[in-house]
Design an enzyme around this catalytic site. Structure first.
Site, short mmCIF file in Angstrom:
data_model
loop_
_atom_site.label_atom_id
_atom_site.label_comp_id
_atom_site.label_asym_id
_atom_site.label_seq_id
_atom_site.Cartn_x
_atom_site.Cartn_y
_atom_site.Cartn_z
N ARG A 56 0.85 -1.22 -0.07
CA ARG A 56 -0.04 0.16 0.08
C ARG A 56 0.85 1.22 -0.15
O ARG A 56 0.45 2.36 -0.29
CB ARG A 56 -0.95 0.03 1.30
CG ARG A 56 -0.44 0.08 2.55
CD ARG A 56 -1.22 -0.16 3.55
NE ARG A 56 -0.66 -0.11 5.01
CZ ARG A 56 -0.28 -1.42 5.67
NH1 ARG A 56 -0.45 -2.52 4.79
NH2 ARG A 56 0.31 -1.43 6.79
N TYR A 57 2.14 1.04 0.20
CA TYR A 57 3.09 2.20 0.29
C TYR A 57 3.90 2.29 -1.08
O TYR A 57 4.89 3.16 -1.13
CB TYR A 57 4.01 2.09 1.59
CG TYR A 57 3.38 2.10 2.88
CD1 TYR A 57 2.41 3.09 3.19
CD2 TYR A 57 3.28 1.01 3.52
CE1 TYR A 57 1.88 3.22 4.65
CE2 TYR A 57 2.80 0.67 4.71
CZ TYR A 57 2.03 1.94 5.14
OH TYR A 57 1.34 2.03 6.59
N THR A 58 3.75 1.67 -2.02
CA THR A 58 4.42 1.56 -3.19
C THR A 58 3.76 1.57 -4.45
O THR A 58 2.53 1.42 -4.49
CB THR A 58 5.39 0.46 -3.18
OG1 THR A 58 4.56 -0.68 -3.20
CG2 THR A 58 6.21 0.32 -2.02
#
Length: 438
Positions: free
Chosen positions: A91-93
């Site tokens: 979810r952070y990439t």
């Protein structure tokens, strides 16, 4: 079948049949890469809606990492890890395909051989029409039921290996087809390497390279230091620091005064400072012996050729890939040839319509519907494809047709058709075409 509707079976036979089918499904459908496009099914899919096991994030992360791949397939934005750290949660990439992937793996999609996805909702490619021997360039690792594979990354040495193979000089080709790791470490020539080159299985040594320099040590003295920036595959600086310290405590390494991890965003730097009386040769001998600066790679080139696993030497992998690429090129050219001939037919029809444009327009206007107009045009020696092309155009477009533009396009199409026919009928020309692609 007995009275209570139970079926009696031989347990041994049932286990052989059921487990054998399961094992083959894992081997072909999950763990072992395809010989020709060099990909496992999960790597080929890289998206949940095509993959029966859902998330493919771990595989995607591996495709972004320059320290494990010679050719990067995916550009990652965000924290995709390092040789010592894991990647951030998905979810952070963000990510996108590299130009290399678009150009070499995802070309000629119109002639992909496809099959239904696991749930039947999509079509997925059986193989990608790769333009390079991807399996050798990036290697692969996997464990299946009764089989395992660990294929090192290779360097084609500027395509010299392929050139010698095209020229039917396999011994010369083999000399240029060596393991080459993206970390830049040396591969040591020994019996293990020769076994691998000959059979596709063997254990050979990877050795870190270093730069020798001097640094200030105290106010008036200097010390020799060795900076290692090209480490063996899967070896990281944290691990090396612990190994050196442990070996020093045990008295195995006697030449090292200090170790420093100077790795940053510019690259790997593992610095070893030597004692005043130590020589470089003595120090490297100890470091290579007692740490992972010199380590072994156990290679096993097991791949899927069609529907069965086989073990192949690097040269045999390249040779079979070349034959497959030639067959693929023929299929691609035949598809393009059909498309070009269809376009030439349309161009010729439009040029004929241009010569009698008033009659064509009157015919269309006097027709009851499109089907009636098609029939009337075909009665005037237009083919069905030509008639459909004319009817698909607005009258304003039809009247603006330019004879010079059509003739120029027709000439270009005819030139390409002749080129495609020549390529399909001449294997030597196709080999040169493949060489240019690579």
């Amino acid at each position: 079948m007995t009275k209570d509707n139970t079926v009696e079976v031989n347990v041994v036979d049932e286990m052989k049949e059921a487990y054998g089918a399961y094992a083959m499904a894992v081997i072909i459908g999950r763990a072992i890469p395809d010989l020709y496009d060099g990909l496992k099914p999960v790597t080929r899919r890289v998206m949940g809606k095509l993959h029966p096991q859902g998330g493919c994030y771990g595989t995607l992360v591996g495709m972004t990492q320059p320290w494990t791949n010679n050719a990067i397939l995916i550009n990652g934005h965000g924290n995709f890890g390092s040789p010592t750290d894991n990647a951030a949660a998905e979810r952070y990439t963000e990510c996108k395909l590299t130009d290399y992937s678009w150009e070499t793996l995802l070309a000629d999609t119109d002639v992909w051989q496809t099959r239904p996805s696991y749930d039947g909702s999509f079509k997925e490619p059986i193989q990608l029409n790769v333009k390079v021997p991807q399996l050798l360039l990036n290697g692969a690792e996997g464990i299946a039921v009764g089989f395992a594979t660990r294929i090192p990354t290779h360097n084609l040495r500027g395509a010299k290996a392929l050139r010698f193979l095209v020229e039917k000089k396999p011994k010369d080709a083999a000399k240029h087809l060596l393991p080459d790791f993206p970390t830049g470490c040396e591969v040591v020539k020994d019996d293990g390497l020769l076994d691998y080159m000959r059979t596709g299985q063997g254990s050979f040594r990877m050795r870190a390279t270093y730069i020798e320099s001097e640094i200030d040590w105290g106010k008036r003295s200097k010390r020799v230091c060795l900076t290692f920036s090209s480490l063996p595959l899967h070896v990281n600086t944290e691990q090396l620091g612990d190994q050196v310290k442990n070996a020093v405590e045990k008295g195995q390494i006697t030449t090292v005064a200090d170790v420093r991890d100077e790795t940053d965003l510019s690259g790997v730097r593992f610095v070893v400072v030597l004692k005043a009386n130590a020589t470089v040769s003595q120090a490297t001998a100890e470091l290579y012996r007692y740490t992972s600066l010199d380590t072994r790679f156990s290679a096993n080139n097991t791949v899927i050729d069609g529907t069965k696993p086989v073990q192949l030497a690097p040269l045999e992998i390249l040779s079979r890939w070349l034959r497959w690429r030639d067959e693929t090129i023929v299929r691609i050219f035949l598809s393009e040839l059909e498309t070009r001939r269809g376009r030439l037919e349309i161009i010729q029809g439009l040029m004929a319509a241009l010569d009698m444009i008033d009659d064509v327009i009157d015919t269309i206007r006097s027709s009851k519907d499109k089907s009636d107009a098609r029939t009337k045009l075909m009665a005037r020696d237009f083919t069905e494809s030509q008639a459909n092309a004319i009817l698909d155009m607005r009258l304003s477009q039809l009247t603006k047709l330019d004879d010079k533009t059509l003739r120029a396009e027709g000439k270009e199409v005819q030139t390409r058709i002749r080129e495609l026919i020549r390529l399909n009928s001449n294997k030597s020309l196709r080999m040169e075409y493949i060489m240019e692609e690579v």
